[in-house]
Enzyme design. Structure first.
Site, PDB file in Angstrom:
ATOM      1  CG  HIS A  88      -1.903  -1.032   1.376  1.00  0.00           C
ATOM      2  ND1 HIS A  88      -2.137  -1.705   2.549  1.00  0.00           N
ATOM      3  CD2 HIS A  88      -2.772  -1.548   0.475  1.00  0.00           C
ATOM      4  CE1 HIS A  88      -3.101  -2.585   2.364  1.00  0.00           C
ATOM      5  NE2 HIS A  88      -3.507  -2.523   1.117  1.00  0.00           N
ATOM      6  CE  LYS A 127     -22.914  -0.840  11.380  1.00  0.00           C
ATOM      7  NZ  LYS A 127     -23.317  -0.823   9.993  1.00  0.00           N
ATOM      8  NE  ARG A 136      -2.650  -7.656  -3.942  1.00  0.00           N
ATOM      9  CZ  ARG A 136      -3.373  -7.902  -2.860  1.00  0.00           C
ATOM     10  NH1 ARG A 136      -2.775  -8.083  -1.699  1.00  0.00           N
ATOM     11  NH2 ARG A 136      -4.677  -7.985  -2.933  1.00  0.00           N
ATOM     12  CB  SER A 157      -4.122  -6.274   5.254  1.00  0.00           C
ATOM     13  OG  SER A 157      -3.816  -5.052   4.632  1.00  0.00           O
TER      14      SER A 157
END
Ligand code: PNS
Length: 160
Positions: A16, A40, A90, A127
């Site tokens: 990123h 949330k 990617r 991630s």
């Protein structure tokens, strides 16, 4: 011209960061936009924590701002007069995922999405993969920016 780099960034990776950095070389201003509702709880990091980590790792790049948004992406870009989205690609899987979103966003507001191909060093990083490796004690240094490596390790330590 301004651009937005949107994503969940739970947490931000070196892949990123590479895309943000390269986007900032092509656009006058880049907003890294963390999407999700701060009220949330979902994911490993709260929205505020994701923002803080991104702010820390882009602090040296003056034309990058960090913000968050819980609604439709195009409502944010229209409200802020932004007419470009920047995403990293990617693999072909990313392309399949991104194509309908890019087309939907263009249909909704006319915004164009610009794709940057990932640096070959970061093509396999996500991630979720980094979180899984870190959760079981694996080494994620070099895959996440240093402050993020520490934050992930601390997060899982606190959960033990
Ligand atoms: O990091 P992610 O989870 O791949 O990011 C996906 C994201 C946040 C870019 C996408 O889910 C999104 O745009 N969310 C905001 C809500 C929205 O506008 N949805 C319609 C997209 S066509």
């Amino acid at each position: 011209m301004k651009a937005v780099c949107p994503g969940s960034f739970d947490p931000v990776t070196m892949g990123h960061l590479d895309i943000f950095t390269r986007a900032a070389e092509h656009f006058d201003e880049v907003v890294v936009l963390v999407t999700g509702n701060p009220n949330k709880r979902s994911g490993l990091f709260a929205i505020e924590e994701r923002i803080e980590l991104i702010r820390e790792v882009v602090a040296h790049i003056p034309n990058i701002k960090v913000d968050w948004w819980a609604g439709l992406l195009v409502d944010y870009t229209t409200a802020h007069g932004i007419n470009a989205l920047v995403k990293g690609l990617r693999t072909a899987l990313d392309y399949e995922y991104e194509l309908p979103m890019a087309q939907m966003n263009r249909r909704l507001s006319g915004i164009d999405t610009f794709f940057l191909l990932t640096d070959e060093k970061y093509g396999y990083i996500s991630s979720s993969l980094c979180k899984e490796v870190a959760k079981y004690g694996g080494d994620v240094s070099g895959l996440l920016p240093d402050p993020v490596v520490h934050a992930v390790v601390e997060k899982y330590r606190a959960q033990d």
